[in-house]
Each structure stands twice: as structure tokens, then as C-alpha cells.
Design an enzyme around this catalytic site. Structure first.
Site, PDB file in Angstrom:
ATOM      1  N   GLY A  50      -1.811  -9.091  -4.898  1.00 28.78           N
ATOM      2  CA  GLY A  50      -1.783 -10.522  -4.619  1.00 28.78           C
ATOM      3  C   GLY A  50      -0.599 -11.309  -5.152  1.00 28.78           C
ATOM      4  O   GLY A  50      -0.637 -12.544  -5.149  1.00 28.78           O
TER       5      GLY A  50
ATOM      6  N   TRP B 197       2.382 -11.735  -3.823  1.00 27.82           N
ATOM      7  CA  TRP B 197       3.023 -12.545  -2.766  1.00 27.82           C
ATOM      8  C   TRP B 197       2.147 -13.756  -2.447  1.00 27.82           C
ATOM      9  O   TRP B 197       2.650 -14.843  -2.201  1.00 27.82           O
ATOM     10  CB  TRP B 197       3.269 -11.703  -1.507  1.00 27.82           C
ATOM     11  CG  TRP B 197       4.505 -10.837  -1.597  1.00 27.82           C
ATOM     12  CD1 TRP B 197       5.046 -10.319  -2.735  1.00 27.82           C
ATOM     13  CD2 TRP B 197       5.339 -10.402  -0.516  1.00 27.82           C
ATOM     14  NE1 TRP B 197       6.159  -9.580  -2.429  1.00 27.82           N
ATOM     15  CE2 TRP B 197       6.366  -9.617  -1.074  1.00 27.82           C
ATOM     16  CE3 TRP B 197       5.309 -10.594   0.852  1.00 27.82           C
ATOM     17  CZ2 TRP B 197       7.358  -9.027  -0.299  1.00 27.82           C
ATOM     18  CZ3 TRP B 197       6.299  -9.994   1.633  1.00 27.82           C
ATOM     19  CH2 TRP B 197       7.322  -9.230   1.058  1.00 27.82           C
TER      20      TRP B 197
ATOM     21  N   ASP C 173      -6.040  -7.557   3.152  1.00 27.15           N
ATOM     22  CA  ASP C 173      -5.731  -6.213   2.649  1.00 27.15           C
ATOM     23  C   ASP C 173      -6.944  -5.307   2.824  1.00 27.15           C
ATOM     24  O   ASP C 173      -8.070  -5.779   2.920  1.00 27.15           O
ATOM     25  CB  ASP C 173      -5.332  -6.249   1.165  1.00 27.15           C
ATOM     26  CG  ASP C 173      -4.507  -5.019   0.764  1.00 27.15           C
ATOM     27  OD1 ASP C 173      -3.280  -5.150   0.630  1.00 27.15           O
ATOM     28  OD2 ASP C 173      -5.090  -3.919   0.601  1.00 27.15           O
TER      29      ASP C 173
ATOM     30  N   ASP D 181      -8.491  -3.788   7.693  1.00 23.35           N
ATOM     31  CA  ASP D 181      -7.325  -2.985   8.079  1.00 23.35           C
ATOM     32  C   ASP D 181      -6.565  -3.752   9.161  1.00 23.35           C
ATOM     33  O   ASP D 181      -7.137  -4.059  10.210  1.00 23.35           O
ATOM     34  CB  ASP D 181      -7.868  -1.651   8.615  1.00 23.35           C
ATOM     35  CG  ASP D 181      -6.777  -0.705   9.059  1.00 23.35           C
ATOM     36  OD1 ASP D 181      -5.638  -1.148   9.286  1.00 23.35           O
ATOM     37  OD2 ASP D 181      -7.074   0.496   9.197  1.00 23.35           O
TER      38      ASP D 181
ATOM     39  N   ASP E 250       3.943  -6.993   3.357  1.00 21.46           N
ATOM     40  CA  ASP E 250       4.553  -6.077   2.384  1.00 21.46           C
ATOM     41  C   ASP E 250       3.817  -4.744   2.424  1.00 21.46           C
ATOM     42  O   ASP E 250       3.788  -3.996   1.454  1.00 21.46           O
ATOM     43  CB  ASP E 250       4.443  -6.730   0.987  1.00 21.46           C
ATOM     44  CG  ASP E 250       5.217  -5.971  -0.086  1.00 21.46           C
ATOM     45  OD1 ASP E 250       6.193  -5.283   0.265  1.00 21.46           O
ATOM     46  OD2 ASP E 250       4.845  -6.087  -1.271  1.00 21.46           O
TER      47      ASP E 250
ATOM     48  N   LYS F 144       8.115  -5.561   5.446  1.00 21.12           N
ATOM     49  CA  LYS F 144       8.746  -4.384   4.832  1.00 21.12           C
ATOM     50  C   LYS F 144       9.054  -3.345   5.906  1.00 21.12           C
ATOM     51  O   LYS F 144       8.226  -3.103   6.783  1.00 21.12           O
ATOM     52  CB  LYS F 144       7.775  -3.805   3.794  1.00 21.12           C
ATOM     53  CG  LYS F 144       8.212  -2.462   3.266  1.00 21.12           C
ATOM     54  CD  LYS F 144       8.008  -2.244   1.824  1.00 21.12           C
ATOM     55  CE  LYS F 144       6.601  -2.177   1.311  1.00 21.12           C
ATOM     56  NZ  LYS F 144       6.587  -2.393  -0.132  1.00 21.12           N
TER      57      LYS F 144
HETATM   58  N1  SAM Z   1       2.628  -7.756  -1.629  1.00 19.55           N
HETATM   59  C1  SAM Z   1       1.623  -7.216  -2.523  1.00 19.55           C
HETATM   60  C2  SAM Z   1       1.715  -7.963  -3.828  1.00 19.55           C
HETATM   61  O1  SAM Z   1       2.689  -8.647  -4.007  1.00 19.55           O
HETATM   62  O2  SAM Z   1       0.804  -7.866  -4.632  1.00 19.55           O
HETATM   63  C3  SAM Z   1       1.791  -5.738  -2.728  1.00 19.55           C
HETATM   64  C4  SAM Z   1       1.444  -4.947  -1.512  1.00 19.55           C
HETATM   65  S1  SAM Z   1       1.305  -3.238  -1.814  1.00 19.55           S
HETATM   66  C5  SAM Z   1       2.954  -2.740  -1.944  1.00 19.55           C
HETATM   67  C6  SAM Z   1       0.871  -2.579  -0.250  1.00 19.55           C
HETATM   68  C7  SAM Z   1      -0.538  -2.942   0.210  1.00 19.55           C
HETATM   69  O3  SAM Z   1      -0.654  -2.583   1.572  1.00 19.55           O
HETATM   70  C8  SAM Z   1      -1.658  -2.198  -0.518  1.00 19.55           C
HETATM   71  O4  SAM Z   1      -2.453  -3.098  -1.227  1.00 19.55           O
HETATM   72  C9  SAM Z   1      -2.454  -1.533   0.620  1.00 19.55           C
HETATM   73  O5  SAM Z   1      -3.856  -1.601   0.434  1.00 19.55           O
HETATM   74  C10 SAM Z   1      -2.035  -2.386   1.805  1.00 19.55           C
HETATM   75  N2  SAM Z   1      -2.238  -1.748   3.106  1.00 19.55           N
HETATM   76  C11 SAM Z   1      -1.758  -0.546   3.528  1.00 19.55           C
HETATM   77  N3  SAM Z   1      -2.174  -0.301   4.776  1.00 19.55           N
HETATM   78  C12 SAM Z   1      -2.929  -1.359   5.165  1.00 19.55           C
HETATM   79  C13 SAM Z   1      -3.644  -1.691   6.356  1.00 19.55           C
HETATM   80  N4  SAM Z   1      -3.644  -0.859   7.398  1.00 19.55           N
HETATM   81  N5  SAM Z   1      -4.309  -2.860   6.413  1.00 19.55           N
HETATM   82  C14 SAM Z   1      -4.331  -3.695   5.346  1.00 19.55           C
HETATM   83  N6  SAM Z   1      -3.673  -3.434   4.197  1.00 19.55           N
HETATM   84  C15 SAM Z   1      -2.987  -2.291   4.098  1.00 19.55           C
END
Ligand code: SAM
EC number: 2.1.1.205
Length: 303
Positions: A53, A55, A75, A91, A116, A156
Site C-alpha cells: 500500500g 503507492w 490487490d 485479481d 505496480d 510497471k
Molecule cells: N505498489 C505496491 C506498494 O507500493 O506497496 C507494491 C506492489 S508489489 C511490487 C506487487 C503486487 O502485485 C503484489 O502485492 C501482488 O499481490 C500484486 N499482484 C500480482 N498479480 C496481481 C493480480 N493479478 N491482481 C491483483 N494484484 C496482483
């Protein structure tokens, strides 16, 4: 590892804790904003793949909206609550999640969509890049439903082999597409951020949630016009040549005796090598189940 060693190795990790950010990623969004003034005039934003969280924290502090819902965070994983942030757990590649996000913005579009998202990295670069691209395209599809004209999308990307294809796809929807690498993103990582400004879909474009990207039950036969491409199917080889689905006796047709030929090039370091070595030494333990034994052995097994 000592408590302070990660702090020493990673200055952004340390600074994030010191500044109350939930993750070091906060600095990536802050540095992107320094360069592109992403938050200027923004009152409503979507944070896709938001956990834990940081961002969403940045967005809720930096943008001008008021009250719960000016930032919508999504997320797969649960996220601790944040003031002013409406959370959806789901998702982003699933139709149901996309619909839930879109519903929230009906009649009141967003100025900014950020993503992200990162899949669980497998270490197989092609697979990881493909998964990352799918996530980005799912995010783009959602963005096309919720962004106002002129809005901005930041996502990203992995700068892999096919990244130019992604840029071309993004360029269809935005007047400006750039690739940005914030200082807080490690040079050793292929991660970067596509900064897409000026949402301007092609004339007549209608966002469509039933695109194959989001709906895996999509009937590809429904595609028509230039999107329907049928490639020719050609079988090769004479009908009298060997059938690859059949087994043939080892003795040759000319009556000569079968002689084993080793592979021309055996695998250099196959993953099963260790198991083979252990088996040769009789050290590969295998559970013996009655159903695996020949009937005669089962009969003689103690009851
Ligand atoms: N921007 C976030 C922060 O600042 O705290 C960090 C994000 S982290 C690098 C990547 C996130 O992408 C993870 O929490 C993961 O659960 C989520 N994620 C990956 N695939 C996903 C999907 N298909 N749907 C939703 N979230 C997804």
C-alpha cells in the site's frame, strides 16, 4: 542476518521505514511524479496491484480528492486500511474484479491509473516477461474503462525482448508514452515504468470487457474483420512414412539385429541427473505400495 544489515544494504528500505511508507516502492512513484508531475490536477486515482500500500499512501497524501473512494486500491492480497482509500481484494485479470472497479467510476472517471503489479517471479525470463505483460494489458484494459480523456496511466514493465510491442499497444491509446527508470529502482532489475500521458483512444473505440485478455471463456470465433486471422494448417511427410503415435518392433524389416545407438548429444546437466546417480548407488528410496507390486509379490506379502 542482523537487524540492521538490510538497512545498510538498501537505503530506500531504510528511508521508507523512517518516513512511514509501507514499502520502498513509494520512492519510485514519488520520483516518477518529480519528473512528470503525475499528480497535478488529479482528484481520483486507481492503484492496481497496490499491496502492501505504499503507492496508495502516496496517492492519498498527494492528490486533491476528498473522502473515501478518491483512491481505489486493488490487490490479490489483503491490505491494512488507509484513510481515504477504498479497497477491493481481487485479481485484476479477472472480469469480476474489473467490473467492480469500473462500477465505482461510472459517471465520474479517474484522472490517473497506476499499476505496480508484479507476478511471482519464476526465474524463467520469458515466462516472467510474458506474465508481466499480461498484467500490464489487464491494467490497460481497466484503464480504458475508467480514465477520463487526457488522463494518465503508469505501469510497471519489464524491459524484455518484446517490450516494443507493448509500447506500440500503449501508443494506440495515449498521445505520449515514455519509459522511466526511477533512481530507487535497482539497475540490476529489468523493471521500468511506462508513463502514458494524454489518454486519447482511437475514434470509435469502445472499451470491451469481453476481450480475451480478461474473459478466458471468450469464443475466439467471434473475432472478425482484421482481428480474425486464420493460418493455414499443412501436414508434411508421405503417408507411408512412420506414424509418430505408433510403436514399432525393434528388429529391423531387413532382418538385421537391433543395436542401441546413444543419443547424439545427451543433455549437459539435466535436472534428473542427481536422481540417476542416487539410483545407480542404490540410494534412491522409493515407497513400495501394494498396487505397484506384481501380483505374485502381493500374494506373498505378510498380511
Ligand atoms: N505498489 C505496491 C506498494 O507500493 O506497496 C507494491 C506492489 S508489489 C511490487 C506487487 C503486487 O502485485 C503484489 O502485492 C501482488 O499481490 C500484486 N499482484 C500480482 N498479480 C496481481 C493480480 N493479478 N491482481 C491483483 N494484484 C496482483
Amino acid at each position: 542476518m542482523g537487524r540492521t544489515s538490510k538497512d545498510k544494504r538498501d537505503v530506500y528500505y531504510r528511508l521508507a521505514k523512517e518516513n512511514g511508507w509501507r514499502a520502498r516502492s513509494a520512492f519510485k512513484l514519488l520520483q516518477l511524479d518529480e519528473e512528470f508531475q503525475l499528480f497535478q490536477g488529479v482528484t481520483r486515482a486507481v492503484d492496481l496491484c497496490a499491496a502492501p500500500g505504499s503507492w496508495s499512501q502516496v496517492l492519498s497524501q498527494k492528490i486533491g480528492g476528498q473522502g473515501s473512494g478518491h483512491v481505489v486500491a486493488v490487490d490479490l492480497q489483503a491490505m491494512a486500511p488507509l484513510p481515504g482509500v477504498l479497497q477491493i481484494q481481487g485479481d485484476i485479470t479477472q472480469l469480476s474484479t474489473a467490473k467492480e472497479i469500473i462500477q465505482h467510476f461510472e459517471g465520474c472517471p479517474a484522472d490517473l491509473v497506476v499499476c505496480d503489479g508484479a507476478p511471482d517471479v519464476t526465474g524463467l525470463h520469458d515466462v516472467d516477461e510474458y506474465m508481466q505483460a499480461q498484467l500490464l494489458l489487464a491494467a490497460l484494459n481497466i484503464a480504458t474503462h475508467v480514465l477520463k480523456p487526457g488522463g494518465c496511466f503508469v505501469a510497471k514493465i519489464f524491459r524484455g525482448r518484446d517490450v516494443t510491442l507493448i509500447y506500440s499497444q500503449l501508443r494506440v491509446f495515449f498521445s505520449s508514452v515514455l519509459c522511466a527508470k526511477p533512481r530507487s529502482s535497482r539497475n540490476s532489475s529489468i523493471e521500468a515504468f511506462a508513463v502514458c500521458q494524454g489518454y486519447d483512444p482511437p475514434a470509435g473505440f469502445l472499451p470491451d470487457l469481453t476481450k480475451p485478455l480478461l474473459d478466458h471463456s471468450y469464443d475466439f470465433n467471434q473475432l472478425d474483420g482484421p482481428t480474425r486471422i486464420i493460418v493455414p494448417f499443412v501436414t508434411c511427410g508421405d503417408l507411408s512414412s512412420y506414424d509418430s503415435d505408433r510403436s514399432y518392433p525393434l528388429d529391423l524389416e531387413d532382418g538385421s539385429e537391433y543395436k542401441y545407438t546413444p543419443p547424439t548429444q545427451p543433455p549437459i546437466s539435466p535436472p534428473y541427473q542427481e536422481a540417476c546417480t542416487l539410483k545407480k548407488k542404490g540410494r534412491l528410496a522409493k515407497e513400495i505400495r501394494p498396487q505397484d507390486c506384481p501380483i505374485s509379490t502381493v500374494d506373498s506379502m505378510p498380511q
